[in-house]
Scaffold this motif. Structure first.
Motif, PDB file in Angstrom:
ATOM      1  N   ILE A   1       0.880  97.485 -21.771  1.00 58.50           N
ATOM      2  CA  ILE A   1       1.817  97.040 -20.737  1.00 58.50           C
ATOM      3  C   ILE A   1       2.481  95.757 -21.225  1.00 58.50           C
ATOM      4  O   ILE A   1       1.794  94.840 -21.690  1.00 58.50           O
ATOM      5  CB  ILE A   1       1.073  96.775 -19.411  1.00 58.50           C
ATOM      6  N   TRP A   2       3.817  95.689 -21.145  1.00 58.99           N
ATOM      7  CA  TRP A   2       4.510  94.476 -21.581  1.00 58.99           C
ATOM      8  C   TRP A   2       5.775  94.257 -20.767  1.00 58.99           C
ATOM      9  O   TRP A   2       6.239  95.154 -20.051  1.00 58.99           O
ATOM     10  CB  TRP A   2       4.813  94.508 -23.072  1.00 58.99           C
ATOM     11  N   HIS A   3       6.316  93.058 -20.860  1.00 59.14           N
ATOM     12  CA  HIS A   3       7.500  92.678 -20.101  1.00 59.14           C
ATOM     13  C   HIS A   3       8.751  93.015 -20.904  1.00 59.14           C
ATOM     14  O   HIS A   3       8.785  92.873 -22.130  1.00 59.14           O
ATOM     15  CB  HIS A   3       7.465  91.169 -19.807  1.00 59.14           C
ATOM     16  N   ARG A   4       9.796  93.450 -20.211  1.00 60.30           N
ATOM     17  CA  ARG A   4      11.034  93.806 -20.896  1.00 60.30           C
ATOM     18  C   ARG A   4      11.612  92.634 -21.695  1.00 60.30           C
ATOM     19  O   ARG A   4      12.295  92.842 -22.701  1.00 60.30           O
ATOM     20  CB  ARG A   4      12.066  94.315 -19.873  1.00 60.30           C
ATOM     21  N   ARG A   5      11.327  91.398 -21.267  1.00 62.02           N
ATOM     22  CA  ARG A   5      11.889  90.250 -21.967  1.00 62.02           C
ATOM     23  C   ARG A   5      11.412  90.167 -23.424  1.00 62.02           C
ATOM     24  O   ARG A   5      12.076  89.555 -24.257  1.00 62.02           O
ATOM     25  CB  ARG A   5      11.547  88.951 -21.229  1.00 62.02           C
ATOM     26  N   SER A   6      10.252  90.761 -23.721  1.00 58.80           N
ATOM     27  CA  SER A   6       9.718  90.704 -25.084  1.00 58.80           C
ATOM     28  C   SER A   6       9.933  91.995 -25.860  1.00 58.80           C
ATOM     29  O   SER A   6       9.413  92.149 -26.962  1.00 58.80           O
ATOM     30  CB  SER A   6       8.218  90.384 -25.041  1.00 58.80           C
ATOM     31  N   GLU A   7      10.740  92.898 -25.304  1.00 64.45           N
ATOM     32  CA  GLU A   7      10.912  94.227 -25.891  1.00 64.45           C
ATOM     33  C   GLU A   7      11.383  94.162 -27.341  1.00 64.45           C
ATOM     34  O   GLU A   7      10.896  94.899 -28.205  1.00 64.45           O
ATOM     35  CB  GLU A   7      11.895  95.037 -25.031  1.00 64.45           C
ATOM     36  N   THR A   8      12.350  93.302 -27.671  1.00 62.22           N
ATOM     37  CA  THR A   8      12.947  93.315 -29.004  1.00 62.22           C
ATOM     38  C   THR A   8      12.450  92.202 -29.915  1.00 62.22           C
ATOM     39  O   THR A   8      12.855  92.136 -31.070  1.00 62.22           O
ATOM     40  CB  THR A   8      14.486  93.209 -28.891  1.00 62.22           C
ATOM     41  N   HIS A   9      11.601  91.326 -29.416  1.00 59.48           N
ATOM     42  CA  HIS A   9      11.099  90.233 -30.253  1.00 59.48           C
ATOM     43  C   HIS A   9      10.263  90.815 -31.401  1.00 59.48           C
ATOM     44  O   HIS A   9       9.325  91.588 -31.172  1.00 59.48           O
ATOM     45  CB  HIS A   9      10.244  89.291 -29.409  1.00 59.48           C
ATOM     46  N   PRO A  10      10.584  90.484 -32.664  1.00 58.42           N
ATOM     47  CA  PRO A  10       9.903  91.136 -33.798  1.00 58.42           C
ATOM     48  C   PRO A  10       8.393  90.914 -33.827  1.00 58.42           C
ATOM     49  O   PRO A  10       7.635  91.832 -34.142  1.00 58.42           O
ATOM     50  CB  PRO A  10      10.589  90.522 -35.022  1.00 58.42           C
ATOM     51  N   GLY A  11       7.958  89.684 -33.507  1.00 57.72           N
ATOM     52  CA  GLY A  11       6.527  89.428 -33.489  1.00 57.72           C
ATOM     53  C   GLY A  11       5.825  90.211 -32.404  1.00 57.72           C
ATOM     54  O   GLY A  11       4.735  90.771 -32.619  1.00 57.72           O
ATOM     55  N   GLN A  12       6.438  90.269 -31.239  1.00 63.03           N
ATOM     56  CA  GLN A  12       5.850  91.006 -30.124  1.00 63.03           C
ATOM     57  C   GLN A  12       5.818  92.509 -30.414  1.00 63.03           C
ATOM     58  O   GLN A  12       4.849  93.203 -30.079  1.00 63.03           O
ATOM     59  CB  GLN A  12       6.653  90.741 -28.846  1.00 63.03           C
ATOM     60  N   ARG A  13       6.889  93.001 -31.032  1.00 59.33           N
ATOM     61  CA  ARG A  13       6.923  94.433 -31.369  1.00 59.33           C
ATOM     62  C   ARG A  13       5.822  94.753 -32.383  1.00 59.33           C
ATOM     63  O   ARG A  13       5.157  95.790 -32.287  1.00 59.33           O
ATOM     64  CB  ARG A  13       8.291  94.811 -31.917  1.00 59.33           C
ATOM     65  N   TRP A  14       5.648  93.864 -33.374  1.00 60.76           N
ATOM     66  CA  TRP A  14       4.581  94.098 -34.349  1.00 60.76           C
ATOM     67  C   TRP A  14       3.221  94.127 -33.642  1.00 60.76           C
ATOM     68  O   TRP A  14       2.384  94.990 -33.927  1.00 60.76           O
ATOM     69  CB  TRP A  14       4.568  92.985 -35.410  1.00 60.76           C
ATOM     70  N   PHE A  15       3.003  93.186 -32.732  1.00 62.09           N
ATOM     71  CA  PHE A  15       1.735  93.092 -32.024  1.00 62.09           C
ATOM     72  C   PHE A  15       1.441  94.379 -31.255  1.00 62.09           C
ATOM     73  O   PHE A  15       0.326  94.910 -31.297  1.00 62.09           O
ATOM     74  CB  PHE A  15       1.770  91.892 -31.084  1.00 62.09           C
TER      75      PHE A  15
END
Length: 303
Positions: free
Chosen positions: A278-292
């Motif tokens: 589960i994640w927030h849309r605000r972090s959808e495209t952040h590269p570090g968040q996507r990797w995580f």
């Protein structure tokens, strides 16, 4: 509507308001003052002829018109961003970063050790900060507040567009009794099942679970001797008593007392339990968040 001359910053403001449901937090996300964000909201209302957001107990509540606009406008902004901005590169092997992960009890035991082992082996600069939660909807509050980057648990009841989910782990239910129990050497049919005294796992404090719902549909009821909020205490309780429980299979197999338990297929039809990322849309495209998120998904797939 004439689209010539529309300020694209208004769409950025709208996207931030949909994500944050709070003028102050939306202003911080975009990098403007609170009065500037309020002014942008006023201009959006005039432009679209709709109030878009109304104040409620939990923050700004989007109108139906705002909900209709949220996904296509967010997608359009991401496309513009991808076309105009070169995305930064995230290298987990050299990064020094702490990811904040919300976990219910089940993924804490079943998945977290594998994640930590993988990080320790090849990504020593990546750390985890774990936040526990029980109520399935608590993940939304933690994500909205920015306290976590992602969560793993039962999908929230209402994701409301700004919260995204992905099925991660599936598990089936089993019925367990102590291997020394008289029922351990017999077939577990419905009659034998109803003759037992049961443990109910209810993180949210309810006295009615999936088993009880399935039995009620057949006009039946089981005898509850114990209700617990924490599932991983159940195998030890069952191993030491004459009680029975219907729990997730991996919980029974991970228990230290698993060798003292006998497992049966439940005599009532129960759905699989699915735990979601589960994640927030605000972090959808952040590269570090996507990797995580992909890192988590890859290790969950190995289960």
């Amino acid at each position: 509507m004439d689209f010539h001359g529309i300020d694209l910053n208004l769409l950025v403001a709208f996207d931030a308001l949909m994500n944050e449901r709070n003028v102050t937090r939306a202003a911080f996300q975009v990098g403007v003052s609170q009065p500037a964000m309020s002014a942008a909201l006023s201009r959006l209302r005039t432009l679209l002829g709709d109030p878009l957001f109304q104040r409620g107990a939990g923050g700004l509540l989007p109108t139906p018109r705002a909900r209709d606009l949220a996904v296509p406008l967010a997608a359009a902004l991401r496309q513009i961003e991808a076309a105009m901005v070169r995305p930064p590169v995230f290298d987990p092997a050299s990064a020094t970063v702490t990811f904040k992960l919300g976990l219910q009890d089940y993924p804490t035991i079943v998945l977290l050790p594998a994640l930590l082992a993988a990080l320790e082996q090849s990504m020593p600069g990546v750390a985890l900060e774990v936040h526990a939660f029980n109520d399935r909807n608590a993940a939304v509050d933690l994500l909205d507040a920015g306290m976590i980057d992602a969560a793993i648990g039962v999908s929230p009841a209402n994701t409301d567009g700004r919260i995204l989910t992905r099925a991660l782990i599936r598990d089936a239910f089993v019925t367990i009794v102590s291997s020394g129990h008289a029922a351990a050497s017999r077939a577990m049919d419905l009659q034998a099942y109803l003759a037992l005294q049961h443990v109910l796992v209810s993180p949210e404090g309810q006295r009615h679970g999936l088993v009880d719902q399935a039995l009620a549909e057949q006009g039946m009821q089981r005898r509850l001797a114990l209700t617990l909020p924490q599932i991983f205490a159940v195998p030890e309780v069952v191993a030491r008593t004459s009680l029975s429980a219907t729990i997730l299979k991996r919980v029974a197999l991970h228990a230290q007392v698993s060798h003292r338990l006998t497992l049966f297929a439940p005599p009532v039809a129960l759905p699989e339990m699915v735990f979601h990322l589960i994640w927030h849309r605000r972090s959808e495209t952040h590269p570090g968040q996507r990797w995580f998120r992909e890192f988590i998904a890859a290790h969950a797939a190995e289960l």
